[in-house]
Design an enzyme around this catalytic site. Sequence first.
Site, PDB file in Angstrom:
ATOM      1  N   SER A  97       0.837  -1.206   0.000  1.00 62.54           N
ATOM      2  CA  SER A  97       0.000   0.000   0.000  1.00 62.54           C
ATOM      3  C   SER A  97       0.871   1.256   0.000  1.00 62.54           C
ATOM      4  O   SER A  97       2.011   1.239   0.478  1.00 62.54           O
ATOM      5  CB  SER A  97      -0.901   0.016   1.226  1.00 62.54           C
ATOM      6  OG  SER A  97      -1.645  -1.173   1.281  1.00 62.54           O
TER       7      SER A  97
HETATM    8  C1  SAM Z   1      -3.517  -4.075  -0.175  1.00 57.74           C
HETATM    9  S1  SAM Z   1      -2.886  -5.638   0.173  1.00 57.74           S
HETATM   10  C2  SAM Z   1      -2.293  -5.477   1.828  1.00 57.74           C
HETATM   11  C3  SAM Z   1      -1.036  -4.694   1.948  1.00 57.74           C
HETATM   12  C4  SAM Z   1      -0.268  -5.031   3.189  1.00 57.74           C
HETATM   13  N1  SAM Z   1      -0.937  -4.665   4.400  1.00 57.74           N
HETATM   14  C5  SAM Z   1       1.145  -4.500   3.161  1.00 57.74           C
HETATM   15  O1  SAM Z   1       1.588  -3.886   4.130  1.00 57.74           O
HETATM   16  O2  SAM Z   1       1.827  -4.738   2.184  1.00 57.74           O
HETATM   17  C6  SAM Z   1      -4.365  -6.609   0.464  1.00 57.74           C
HETATM   18  C7  SAM Z   1      -4.071  -8.029   0.882  1.00 57.74           C
HETATM   19  O3  SAM Z   1      -5.288  -8.625   1.317  1.00 57.74           O
HETATM   20  C8  SAM Z   1      -5.174  -9.996   1.014  1.00 57.74           C
HETATM   21  N2  SAM Z   1      -6.496 -10.616   1.063  1.00 57.74           N
HETATM   22  C9  SAM Z   1      -7.475 -10.615   0.120  1.00 57.74           C
HETATM   23  N3  SAM Z   1      -8.528 -11.330   0.537  1.00 57.74           N
HETATM   24  C10 SAM Z   1      -8.222 -11.796   1.768  1.00 57.74           C
HETATM   25  C11 SAM Z   1      -8.913 -12.583   2.725  1.00 57.74           C
HETATM   26  N4  SAM Z   1     -10.141 -13.059   2.493  1.00 57.74           N
HETATM   27  N5  SAM Z   1      -8.302 -12.847   3.892  1.00 57.74           N
HETATM   28  C12 SAM Z   1      -7.041 -12.395   4.156  1.00 57.74           C
HETATM   29  N6  SAM Z   1      -6.339 -11.632   3.282  1.00 57.74           N
HETATM   30  C13 SAM Z   1      -6.923 -11.343   2.114  1.00 57.74           C
HETATM   31  C14 SAM Z   1      -4.554 -10.016  -0.367  1.00 57.74           C
HETATM   32  O4  SAM Z   1      -3.994 -11.289  -0.667  1.00 57.74           O
HETATM   33  C15 SAM Z   1      -3.529  -8.889  -0.224  1.00 57.74           C
HETATM   34  O5  SAM Z   1      -2.282  -9.416   0.130  1.00 57.74           O
END
Ligand code: SAM
Length: 387
Positions: A97
Amino acid sequence: MIEQDSRLSQLAIDLNHALIERLAATGKLTTRSWRTAFEDVPRHLFAPRFTLPDNLGGHALDVADSAHREEWLRAVYHDEALLTVFDEREMATTSCSAPSVVATMLESSQATDGDAVLEIGTGTGWTAGLLSHRLGSEAVTSVDIDPRCVAEARERLNHLGLDPTLTVADGYLGYPARAPYDRIIATASLRRVPPVWLQQVRPGGTILTDLRGDFAGNLARLTVNKDGSASGRFLPERVNFMPLRSEEEHLHELPELASRAVSAPGPHRRTNLGPVALRKWEFAFLAQLSIPGARAGRIRIKGGPMYFCLTDPRSESWARVELEAGDADREVTQGGDRRLWDELEAAYELWTRLDQPQPVDFTITVSPGGGQSVTLPAIDKQWSLPL
Ligand SMILES: C[S@@+](CC[C@H](N)C(=O)[O-])C[C@H]1O[C@@H](n2cnc3c(N)ncnc32)[C@H](O)[C@@H]1O
């Protein structure tokens, strides 16, 4: 990989310092302890390879490519989301992000000494690293649905001497094994607050999440009450996370509805409302509440005009307006049980009549049974979630 190159190592320190100064100057990073975390947990260690967003060229960079290593490093310290994993349709499923968004989430989380935190969406591990630096690894749990993200994040964090609990799990279900938490922070967007999260946060604890549908949404912070309900409001800070991928959040897909929307006959009439209205974020927010589950998109059939379409898979309703039509001759054609454009017009009329309320004017309540509503207290009007 840049540790052996003293010039690049120094450049990384300088770029990180400049980024932190920018975040502080714009009021995104205000707390001393979070600032120290940004200094000691540098972003470049979490983004060895990524694709830049389109506004920065849209090309891929990799630390392993020695010819472009400096370009890679400079790109890491832009205040932009870096796309790190794609699915088979070339849609990004994970990103690191944007630093201003990460700072906003951490500052808005109200996390402080002694708090136990659950992060939903480990991604690259950067946010988990910042949390672990600030609160101690023992206090931090982070889950991601993508096993590769979790494995890579663990390696990066361990390299820095950080060891939070990282697990592959569907964050929609929280992570009961380590509950209760003082804070849940979701770095993926949802259409409603998962009811089980309320059971995993202790009374007085908070949930910070981007509540979002196809048109719009925003960051909401809720406090869990003693009776198991939660209440809070939308915050003024703007974020825009990628959607959580979960069976629980799955929206009924209806691909043929899009082609029906551009070609099916239906009653038509003139409309004063152009699609451009939805570019106003504050209006799009109210429109999202008013037409939950609706999708918006631009569609062209070969050789024909470009249409802006609204579709609602649940009721199989659709509406189209020609995008290039001028104000004087703009027509809307609609089909299905719902008149989606009429609903959009009614939302616009309400938004104007109420003096254009902002997301921050809306509160949100979740009952222990899971029922959730957004309220505009000024007129005591309510909308139900999911968005
Ligand atoms: C915007 S990224 C997060 C960025 C992260 N916090 C960082 O510091 O890099 C969103 C994340 O949510 C995860 N995600 C999507 N659906 C999910 C779910 N049902 N449960 C857990 N994680 C999920 C994706 O795989 C992705 O890695």
